[in-house]
Design a protein around this motif. Sequence first.
Motif, PDB file in Angstrom:
ATOM      1  N   ALA A  97       0.849  -1.245  -0.092  1.00 61.17           N
ATOM      2  CA  ALA A  97      -0.217  -0.116   0.126  1.00 61.17           C
ATOM      3  C   ALA A  97       0.843   1.275   0.059  1.00 61.17           C
ATOM      4  O   ALA A  97       0.241   2.301   0.121  1.00 61.17           O
ATOM      5  N   PRO A  99       3.735   4.420  -1.120  1.00 61.38           N
ATOM      6  CA  PRO A  99       3.622   5.453  -2.075  1.00 61.38           C
ATOM      7  C   PRO A  99       4.053   4.689  -3.584  1.00 61.38           C
ATOM      8  O   PRO A  99       3.736   5.247  -4.488  1.00 61.38           O
ATOM      9  N   GLU A 101       3.991   2.332  -4.869  1.00 61.98           N
ATOM     10  CA  GLU A 101       3.079   1.265  -5.608  1.00 61.98           C
ATOM     11  C   GLU A 101       2.002   1.873  -6.132  1.00 61.98           C
ATOM     12  O   GLU A 101       1.287   1.165  -7.101  1.00 61.98           O
ATOM     13  N   ASN A 102       1.878   3.185  -6.029  1.00 66.69           N
ATOM     14  CA  ASN A 102       0.756   3.941  -6.801  1.00 66.69           C
ATOM     15  C   ASN A 102       1.375   5.185  -7.274  1.00 66.69           C
ATOM     16  O   ASN A 102       0.468   5.924  -8.295  1.00 66.69           O
ATOM     17  N   GLU A 103       2.391   5.839  -7.221  1.00 64.67           N
ATOM     18  CA  GLU A 103       2.514   7.118  -7.912  1.00 64.67           C
ATOM     19  C   GLU A 103       2.862   6.998  -9.414  1.00 64.67           C
ATOM     20  O   GLU A 103       3.545   6.021  -9.687  1.00 64.67           O
ATOM     21  N   VAL A 122       4.246   2.606 -12.924  1.00 62.80           N
ATOM     22  CA  VAL A 122       3.923   3.452 -11.793  1.00 62.80           C
ATOM     23  C   VAL A 122       5.376   3.343 -11.057  1.00 62.80           C
ATOM     24  O   VAL A 122       6.236   2.421 -11.335  1.00 62.80           O
ATOM     25  N   ARG A 140       9.094  -0.576 -10.973  1.00 62.10           N
ATOM     26  CA  ARG A 140       8.703   0.166  -9.803  1.00 62.10           C
ATOM     27  C   ARG A 140       9.769   0.415  -8.688  1.00 62.10           C
ATOM     28  O   ARG A 140      10.292  -0.628  -8.086  1.00 62.10           O
TER      29      ARG A 140
END
Length: 303
Positions: A97, A99, A101-103, A122, A140
């Motif tokens: 969860a 950052p 993994e999502n930016e 990402v 990533r």
Amino acid sequence: MITQEDLSRATGWRGDAEFSVSTLDLAGNNPGSAILGFLDDGRFLPGAARNPALSAVLVSEQLEVEARRRLGRDITIVVVDDPRWHFYTLHNEIALAGPLENEPTVVHPDAVIHPGAFIDGVGVHIAARAVVEPNATVLRSARIGEGAVVRAGSVIGTPGFEHKRTSRGILSVTHDGETRIGARTEVGSLTTVARGFARRHTELGADCRIDSNVMIAHGSHLGDRVFVAGGTVISGSTDIGDDVWIGPGATLIDRVKVGVGARVAIGSVVFTKVAPGARVAGNPARASRASNPRPRSIENPDD
């Protein structure tokens, strides 16, 4: 903050212990903030008892009585059937969860990316004038510095080798750190640089030259102008100073330190600290000649 609710959600644990910590870490480590650790071996109780950062700890039923006696009332004891499995399962959920993994991936318009390269969608930053060659893979967590070169077939940000034997089978541990490639550093073909892990990023400094078929494991730190010849294995959390030369086929074990300007000869196996300016060779590696405090030139690291 990490609480008992996070542990329950990740692992299915049902208990009445309550805690609130800043991060996860080994029970004997002190990152400077409150941690949740785990203990499944009584040998590590003394170190845990001396750790002011330990706020809560996962323990097995077999260790509960001794842990309560040794650790005192200020540390929350959380009893689980397999402390190692619960700890790393919680770590995995938190890491996934994070950052990185999502930016969104950011590639500078002046970077040169071959159409045959793979860039993760990402968690990647690629700076100006960086070059990524055919069949290279940038995953990533990667931070590719200005003017850096990633040669054909290399992999940046691959998950490192971290797996835990538990009562519920082998648990692979999610890597959560960055993989930093410094400005003007070149990573040779078919080389792998593993992703950072457990709050320790993998870092290659500026102007390094990494040959083909090199493995750099998670959490290793290379200084500036480090030269690494082909076939070398650099194990996890290794620290290598500026201007070091590492010869072909060398192996450096985990957490070893190599001082500024040192030279590691071909095929050496480094188990212990290498002093600044020293030259070591053999298995195990030993000083082969007096330390040389004179910095070697970048153009010819053998001079």
